[in-house]
Design an enzyme around this catalytic site. Sequence first.
Site, PDB file in Angstrom:
ATOM      1  N   CYS A   1     -89.931 -20.442  70.176  1.00 13.49           N
ATOM      2  CA  CYS A   1     -90.874 -20.840  70.535  1.00 13.49           C
ATOM      3  C   CYS A   1     -91.055 -18.896  69.796  1.00 13.49           C
ATOM      4  O   CYS A   1     -90.046 -17.962  71.191  1.00 13.49           O
ATOM      5  CB  CYS A   1     -91.818 -20.700  71.906  1.00 13.49           C
ATOM      6  SG  CYS A   1     -92.851 -20.313  72.384  1.00 13.49           S
TER       7      CYS A   1
ATOM      8  N   CYS B   1     -96.263 -18.799  65.516  1.00 11.07           N
ATOM      9  CA  CYS B   1     -96.209 -19.773  66.155  1.00 11.07           C
ATOM     10  C   CYS B   1     -95.342 -21.311  65.736  1.00 11.07           C
ATOM     11  O   CYS B   1     -95.362 -21.870  64.788  1.00 11.07           O
ATOM     12  CB  CYS B   1     -97.305 -20.148  66.610  1.00 11.07           C
ATOM     13  SG  CYS B   1     -97.692 -22.262  67.604  1.00 11.07           S
TER      14      CYS B   1
END
Length: 256
Positions: free
Chosen positions: A181, A67
């Site tokens: 992302c 992440c």
Amino acid sequence: MLDTGVGGLTVLGELRTVMPDAPVIFAADQAGLPYGTKSEAEVAARVCGLLGRMAERYRPRLICIACNTASTIALGMVRDVLEIPVVGTVPAIKPAAALTKTGTIGLLGTEATIRQAYVDNLECEFAAGKTMLRHAAPGLVDPTEAKLRGKPVNQSDIDAAVAGLLAKPGASEMDTVVLACTHFPLLRDELAIAFGKNVQLIDGAEGIARRIVSLTQGQKFERSQPDFAVTTGPLDAFTPLASALTRYGIEDIQNF
């Protein structure tokens, strides 16, 4: 391998290619989704606490924070707390800077990621002399999760989520966009339509997989049980992803 939701599957997919025998626990912190709208203090406390408990329970030889938001905020803190290798996921600014022909790069991420000093430092180190246009696109996360559940994706939603980047001064010169992302590469086809054929999309999943390979070089892997996923959220909200997870070698879903 930890992510807020299922974006980390893009990293897992690359890892399966180079390390098919490595047993993996995929952890989805769906109770904490999304990280991108939280404060730095909230993300740091949650990620450090959660990974500390997971490391104690599962005793992994390595942790990957799949992440960008969690990595740019909490990677250093997690490494200070844990005594095993921790691999982070950071925006692929270095390869984007090497690929761009026009010198104008787009950075598509969460609100939290694009404002981090970590990203400032990457830009200064690897993209000095180039133009980097940053844009938060939280509207891409829900379509990603929906797509993996077999639901249709509305192209107009994708177009709307990236319209702000395309409207920035100098965006007409942009030929490379960093998908900062891990969710976003799962929408690569839709994003390619939104940006057009003259823009190349870059993410860091392949580089992360190579880093994990280098840190586990020479180690032997044996599976004592099938690979599984854990979620911090309701199990019934995660089970619709079972067929998608199976494609990545995840055979069981559990609560954490």
